[in-house]
Design a protein around this motif. Structure first.
Motif, short mmCIF file in Angstrom:
data_model
loop_
_atom_site.label_atom_id
_atom_site.label_comp_id
_atom_site.label_asym_id
_atom_site.label_seq_id
_atom_site.Cartn_x
_atom_site.Cartn_y
_atom_site.Cartn_z
N PRO A 12 0.81 -1.23 0.00
CA PRO A 12 0.00 0.00 0.00
C PRO A 12 0.84 1.28 0.00
O PRO A 12 0.34 2.35 -0.35
CB PRO A 12 -0.82 -0.12 1.29
CG PRO A 12 -0.09 -1.10 2.14
CD PRO A 12 0.58 -2.04 1.20
N LEU A 63 2.77 5.77 5.44
CA LEU A 63 1.34 5.48 5.47
C LEU A 63 0.60 6.42 6.42
O LEU A 63 -0.46 6.96 6.07
CB LEU A 63 1.11 4.03 5.89
CG LEU A 63 1.52 2.95 4.88
CD1 LEU A 63 1.46 1.57 5.51
CD2 LEU A 63 0.63 3.00 3.62
N TYR A 84 -4.44 0.14 -0.15
CA TYR A 84 -4.17 1.29 0.71
C TYR A 84 -5.26 1.53 1.76
O TYR A 84 -4.96 1.66 2.95
CB TYR A 84 -4.00 2.54 -0.16
CG TYR A 84 -3.83 3.81 0.62
CD1 TYR A 84 -2.62 4.12 1.24
CD2 TYR A 84 -4.88 4.73 0.75
CE1 TYR A 84 -2.46 5.29 1.97
CE2 TYR A 84 -4.72 5.90 1.46
CZ TYR A 84 -3.51 6.18 2.07
OH TYR A 84 -3.36 7.34 2.80
N ARG A 118 -2.71 0.91 -4.73
CA ARG A 118 -3.90 1.66 -4.34
C ARG A 118 -5.02 0.75 -3.87
O ARG A 118 -5.83 1.12 -3.00
CB ARG A 118 -4.37 2.53 -5.50
CG ARG A 118 -3.42 3.67 -5.85
CD ARG A 118 -3.89 4.48 -7.04
NE ARG A 118 -2.89 5.46 -7.43
CZ ARG A 118 -2.75 6.66 -6.86
NH1 ARG A 118 -3.56 7.03 -5.87
NH2 ARG A 118 -1.82 7.50 -7.28
#
Length: 441
Positions: free
Chosen positions: A79, A198, A162, A159
């Motif tokens: 991610p 992240l 994520y 994506r």
């Protein structure tokens, strides 16, 4: 019982002390290396009465809250990929014991069919399952960087992972405005770097810190003040690094569950999607857990029950800390990891292990190597293979000291000295590069 338990006690005692002194409210022990660390921390906190309101052991009241966080390099790097762009190729094009082009594509999250299409574009003359030398892996960075289809596929897979990853981190409290830190084995600090990317993408503005068993290096541009190594650090500890085996460490300090592959929603909670452990490794992990529990039970009983004979929880925890501070950790680890007995080599060398983030291609930790293959782990032959690989590839072992003990025969001492010389040269070079980079920065 006499080596690994005491070493874990010393490390976890240090972590709790450092966290308490720096005002950390919570510690996240990362799966899977952190599982036994987490259980040890729970035992120490219980022995200290740390979460009892009436126990005023520490200046700030209690030791940090300990939590277990399901994570892996694979679960966080996928991610993260679309957030860091070209830098993701550093993760995809990493060396290892047996790296193929197919492995590199799995690191990027591509399916087998997608990997075939990319292979036809960037390396049509090679087999996808052919082992690659380090120089060959690095040579693929430019072709992959210039391949629009590869970049589009990697971005799409990133994506797609994520939102679930961010939801799990939010659920576990990592975006809360409280001082917290990670606890893990360490090595090069990329887990902390991935987590930072992240969290920042989700709006977190706090400082991410980590306490680690050992650190060989740090990610480029990382703030060294946020990475705390215990047994060795990037700028020091050459001798400790040379007599240490991080692969053996990971096999020993493991969890009774498989690798975290991704995160999925079940009901109102986000849960880790776990890979399955092999039956052999499942039994191994259960045995390690039983030995640690027996060690902790014996240790705490020998320190006395809190309140017995007028002894307070503070006195009891103080005796545990004193026990930890007296341990000669370097001698314990060097004797076991760098110069194992034949019995230790057979017992620990037979555990199945993979050094890749995808955990593909499991093999015995102390791989079988012929006399010629052992010779290639000496300093000069190994440098020659690295610089001029040709058709012959280095046959690596997760625990080379175990392989030398098991298969070195009458040349055991010679092979061990040759491999040790290479490790000293490697870590001296790494330390010099780290110091030079920090000075330039």
């Amino acid at each position: 019982m006499f080596v690994l338990g005491p070493v874990l006690l010393a490390f976890v005692s240090w972590v709790l002390k450092q966290a308490q002194e720096s005002g950390k409210s919570r510690l996240y022990f990362l799966a899977r290396d952190g599982w036994l660390m987490y259980r040890m921390a729970q035992s120490l906190c219980k022995a200290a009465g740390a979460h009892s309101p009436s126990t005023g052991i520490f200046p700030e009241g209690n030791l940090p809250e300990c939590r277990y966080l399901y994570a892996s390099r694979y679960a966080w790097r996928l991610p993260e990929q679309h957030l860091i762009g070209e830098k993701s190729l550093e993760r995809i094009c990493r060396g290892g014991m047996h790296v193929t082009f197919a492995d590199m594509m799995r690191r990027a999250g591509l399916t087998a069919e997608e990997a075939k299409r990319i292979a036809a574009l960037v390396c049509p003359e090679r087999s996808m399952e052919e082992a690659l030398a380090w120089s060959e892996i690095q040579g693929l960075r430019i072709p992959l960087s210039g391949c629009d289809e590869f970049r589009a596929l990697a971005d799409r897979h990133s994506r797609s992972r994520y939102e679930a990853a961010i939801a799990y981190l939010y659920q576990e409290g990592l975006l809360e405005e409280i001082p917290w830190a990670l606890v893990d084995s360490g090595w090069i600090g990329t887990m902390q770097e991935s987590l930072t990317h992240l969290l920042e993408s989700a709006g977190y503005r706090g400082k991410v810190e980590g306490y680690y068993f050992g650190l060989y290096n740090l990610p480029k541009g990382a703030d060294s003040r946020s990475y705390h190594g215990w047994y060795f650090e990037p700028a020091s500890g050459t001798g400790r690094k040379a007599h240490f085996s991080n692969c053996l460490f990971e096999c020993i300090f493991t969890a009774p569950h498989g690798m975290t592959l991704a995160y999925e929603q079940k009901g109102e909670r986000w849960q880790p999607k776990l890979d399955r452990l092999s039956p052999e490794n499942e039994g191994w992990a259960a045995r390690q857990m039983k030995l640690l529990e027996l060690y902790m039970e014996t240790l705490i009983n020998n320190c006395g029950e809190a309140g017995s004979f007028g002894e307070s929880a503070e006195d009891r925890y103080g005796r545990l800390e004193e026990e930890a501070s007296r341990l000669r950790v370097q001698e314990l680890l060097t004797g076991f990891m760098s110069a194992p007995s034949m019995e230790e080599g057979r017992c620990y060398g037979g555990v199945f292990f993979s050094d890749d983030v995808t955990e593909e291609r499991m093999q015995p930790l102390a791989a079988y190597l012929t006399g010629r293959q052992l010779l290639e782990h000496h300093l000069i032959p190994r440098l020659r293979l690295m610089l001029f690989p040709g058709k012959r590839k280095l046959q690596d072992s997760g625990w080379i000291e175990g392989s030398i003990r098991l298969y070195g025969g009458s040349l055991y001492a010679w092979h061990r000295a040759g491999a040790l010389l290479y490790k000293y040269a490697l870590y001296m070079r790494m330390q010099h590069g780290f110091r030079k980079g920090r000075k330039a920065a």
